[in-house]
Design a protein around this motif. Structure first.
Motif, mmCIF file in Angstrom:
data_model
loop_
_atom_site.group_PDB
_atom_site.id
_atom_site.type_symbol
_atom_site.label_atom_id
_atom_site.label_comp_id
_atom_site.label_asym_id
_atom_site.label_seq_id
_atom_site.Cartn_x
_atom_site.Cartn_y
_atom_site.Cartn_z
ATOM 1 N N SER A 2 -5.725 10.286 1.121
ATOM 2 C CA SER A 2 -6.183 10.673 -0.186
ATOM 3 C C SER A 2 -7.463 10.076 -0.446
ATOM 4 O O SER A 2 -8.463 10.734 -0.944
ATOM 5 C CB SER A 2 -5.447 10.650 -1.142
ATOM 6 O OG SER A 2 -5.092 9.102 -1.300
ATOM 7 N N ARG A 3 -7.930 8.806 0.161
ATOM 8 C CA ARG A 3 -9.150 8.201 -0.209
ATOM 9 C C ARG A 3 -10.154 8.763 0.672
ATOM 10 O O ARG A 3 -11.359 9.009 0.324
ATOM 11 C CB ARG A 3 -8.863 6.677 -0.306
ATOM 12 C CG ARG A 3 -8.622 5.957 -1.307
ATOM 13 C CD ARG A 3 -7.369 6.155 -1.947
ATOM 14 N NE ARG A 3 -7.191 5.423 -3.110
ATOM 15 C CZ ARG A 3 -5.863 5.559 -3.980
ATOM 16 N NH1 ARG A 3 -4.886 6.270 -3.245
ATOM 17 N NH2 ARG A 3 -5.667 4.940 -4.883
ATOM 18 N N PHE A 15 -13.847 1.018 5.720
ATOM 19 C CA PHE A 15 -13.409 -0.163 4.946
ATOM 20 C C PHE A 15 -11.959 0.366 4.071
ATOM 21 O O PHE A 15 -11.005 -0.475 3.913
ATOM 22 C CB PHE A 15 -14.291 -0.619 4.095
ATOM 23 C CG PHE A 15 -15.189 -1.560 4.775
ATOM 24 C CD1 PHE A 15 -14.724 -3.016 5.207
ATOM 25 C CD2 PHE A 15 -16.470 -1.242 5.225
ATOM 26 C CE1 PHE A 15 -15.623 -3.845 5.669
ATOM 27 C CE2 PHE A 15 -17.143 -2.240 5.738
ATOM 28 C CZ PHE A 15 -16.800 -3.320 6.143
ATOM 29 N N TYR A 16 -11.877 1.600 3.713
ATOM 30 C CA TYR A 16 -10.419 1.982 3.351
ATOM 31 C C TYR A 16 -9.522 1.845 4.577
ATOM 32 O O TYR A 16 -8.304 1.548 4.094
ATOM 33 C CB TYR A 16 -10.715 3.408 2.869
ATOM 34 C CG TYR A 16 -11.512 3.633 1.663
ATOM 35 C CD1 TYR A 16 -12.076 2.665 1.068
ATOM 36 C CD2 TYR A 16 -11.625 4.974 1.529
ATOM 37 C CE1 TYR A 16 -12.793 3.048 -0.019
ATOM 38 C CE2 TYR A 16 -12.634 5.288 0.196
ATOM 39 C CZ TYR A 16 -13.133 4.403 -0.453
ATOM 40 O OH TYR A 16 -13.732 4.605 -1.590
ATOM 41 N N ILE A 20 0.839 -1.200 0.020
ATOM 42 C CA ILE A 20 -0.232 -0.096 0.083
ATOM 43 C C ILE A 20 0.919 1.317 0.137
ATOM 44 O O ILE A 20 1.824 1.426 0.885
ATOM 45 C CB ILE A 20 -0.919 0.014 1.343
ATOM 46 C CG1 ILE A 20 -1.867 -1.398 1.176
ATOM 47 C CG2 ILE A 20 -1.906 1.238 0.993
ATOM 48 C CD1 ILE A 20 -2.624 -1.499 2.218
ATOM 49 N N PRO A 21 0.748 2.106 -1.028
ATOM 50 C CA PRO A 21 1.627 3.213 -1.030
ATOM 51 C C PRO A 21 1.451 4.188 0.155
ATOM 52 O O PRO A 21 0.176 4.498 0.606
ATOM 53 C CB PRO A 21 1.219 3.893 -2.369
ATOM 54 C CG PRO A 21 -0.180 3.487 -2.576
ATOM 55 C CD PRO A 21 -0.215 2.184 -2.077
ATOM 56 N N ARG A 22 2.301 5.081 0.311
ATOM 57 C CA ARG A 22 2.243 6.314 1.305
ATOM 58 C C ARG A 22 1.155 7.263 0.878
ATOM 59 O O ARG A 22 1.093 7.603 -0.395
ATOM 60 C CB ARG A 22 3.645 6.901 1.458
ATOM 61 C CG ARG A 22 4.772 5.906 1.942
ATOM 62 C CD ARG A 22 6.028 6.905 2.222
ATOM 63 N NE ARG A 22 5.861 8.106 2.883
ATOM 64 C CZ ARG A 22 6.109 8.327 4.182
ATOM 65 N NH1 ARG A 22 6.360 7.412 4.790
ATOM 66 N NH2 ARG A 22 5.873 9.401 4.545
ATOM 67 N N MET A 42 -15.262 11.953 2.574
ATOM 68 C CA MET A 42 -15.689 12.459 3.643
ATOM 69 C C MET A 42 -16.060 13.973 3.613
ATOM 70 O O MET A 42 -16.901 14.537 4.149
ATOM 71 C CB MET A 42 -14.723 12.304 5.105
ATOM 72 C CG MET A 42 -14.749 10.744 5.515
ATOM 73 S SD MET A 42 -16.328 10.144 5.879
ATOM 74 C CE MET A 42 -17.219 11.192 7.088
ATOM 75 N N VAL A 43 -15.398 14.674 2.488
ATOM 76 C CA VAL A 43 -15.657 16.114 2.315
ATOM 77 C C VAL A 43 -16.884 16.129 1.534
ATOM 78 O O VAL A 43 -17.802 16.804 2.015
ATOM 79 C CB VAL A 43 -14.563 16.704 1.607
ATOM 80 C CG1 VAL A 43 -14.781 18.076 1.135
ATOM 81 C CG2 VAL A 43 -13.102 16.913 2.198
ATOM 82 N N PRO A 44 -17.118 15.331 0.722
ATOM 83 C CA PRO A 44 -18.698 15.234 0.033
ATOM 84 C C PRO A 44 -19.656 14.864 0.878
ATOM 85 O O PRO A 44 -20.796 15.433 1.133
ATOM 86 C CB PRO A 44 -18.656 14.342 -1.031
ATOM 87 C CG PRO A 44 -17.357 14.352 -1.424
ATOM 88 C CD PRO A 44 -16.299 14.598 -0.300
#
Length: 339
Positions: free
Chosen positions: A73-74, A130-131, A66-68, A79-81
């Motif tokens: 970012s996900r 789940f993210y 899993i990248p840094r 959550m902003v929307p």
């Protein structure tokens, strides 16, 4: 990463399923029959599909590497929307209730929507959880203690037990708090991992049980059972029901095999681009139709057509417009770039 055509089909189906589920909700204000109940059956798979697709694609793309910056970012793009649309829908509901003479406080309405997740954006909180779970599962190598195949069975039983518990309870938590708990959706996480694990297996290398459950006869039998139980009115229709868990598993196993390698046509791919925007915005345009037809003067077929046309076209145009700004996708739902 290779292009996985069946995901385009699944995402388009999930988008239309959620859209149709809420459209039927509006129609039920005028017409509530066995036919509308049966029409809901394929629509209850919409919300679970979006969760499944996210975990499937993450696992296929990253595995345990899993990248840094993955999690931050996900989560911000869901959550902003959640906050923006939750605020908009809650204020609109507050004004609607005051207009019809219902005394309700603004803070009370905001709390129902934003704190208790009492609107269709509850899905975004589930997705964020789940993210985070996927990030922990990969970083901590939790497959050593939570093997996907075994936990598909355990997770399915936990999810069915969770929904069964709340169907049995006569009192519910405020808003949709019991809906956003991850226990009800565990089966989706492990189903995605199982299918990724065996996605590239050669013929004869896949587990026999996986191929057996992917046969259409199992799915047809499950659908037949659901229809049979619908006749006396014994079932409720949403993605949060006990019977949805086995139906979703059988449906996904069958459809993933059926669509394997089948190119998605331009219309399906186009629908993928706006799927997130449609999910977020379509109730806003359904409400616009109701606002323009306050006395319910439109005949039912024209009302249904107006909901479908205005809801779909309005959501797409809105998503196109907001994504013209650099910040628009973050606030109002990012348009998916489909290669």
């Amino acid at each position: 990463m290779q292009r996985i055509e069946e995901i385009y089909w699944l995402r388009a189906y999930g988008c239309l399923a959620v859209f149709s589920f809420h459209l039927l909700d509006h129609l039920n204000q005028r017409l509530d029959t066995l036919a509308t109940d049966l029409a809901r059956i394929p629509t209850v798979l919409g919300t679970p599909l979006f969760i499944f697709i996210s975990i499937f694609l993450f696992s296929m793309r990253y595995g345990n590497r899993i990248p840094r910056g993955f999690l931050g970012s996900r989560v911000k793009y869901v959550m902003v929307p959640y906050l923006v649309y939750g605020l908009a829908y809650s204020v609109a509901e507050f004004l609607r209730l005051r207009a019809v003479g219902v005394e309700v406080g603004l803070w009370e309405t905001l709390r129902e929507y934003l704190v208790y997740a009492g609107w269709h954006g509850y899905f975004l909180i589930i997705a964020a959880q789940f993210y985070a779970f996927y990030w922990l599962y990969g970083r901590l190598h939790l497959e050593r203690w939570l093997p996907a195949t075994l936990w598909l069975v355990i997770g399915s039983l936990i999810s069915m037990g969770w929904w069964g518990f709340w169907q049995w309870r006569s009192s519910l938590p405020p808003g949709y708090l019991h809906w956003i708990a991850p226990l009800g959706w565990l089966y989706l996480f492990f189903l995605a991992l199982v299918l990724v694990k065996h996605y590239h297996a050669r013929p004869g290398e896949r587990p026999a049980w996986l191929d057996a459950l992917a046969r259409p006869s199992w799915l047809m039998a499950m659908v037949g059972l659901v229809v049979l139980l619908s006749l006396p009115g014994w079932l409720e229709y949403s993605s949060k029901e006990v019977w949805v868990v086995p139906l979703f598993v059988l449906f996904t196993l069958w459809l993933m095999g059926r669509l394997r390698g089948r190119p998605a046509p331009p219309l399906v791919r186009r629908l993928n681009e706006f799927s997130f925007g449609i999910y977020l915005a379509h109730p806003m345009f359904f409400n616009l139709v109701d606002l323009l037809d306050p006395g319910q003067r439109l005949p039912l077929p024209l009302y249904a057509l107006a909901l479908a046309a205005v809801g779909l076209a309005g959501s797409i145009v809105w998503n196109l417009a907001v994504n013209r700004q650099a910040w628009g996708g973050l606030l109002f739902g990012k348009r998916l770039r489909v290669a």
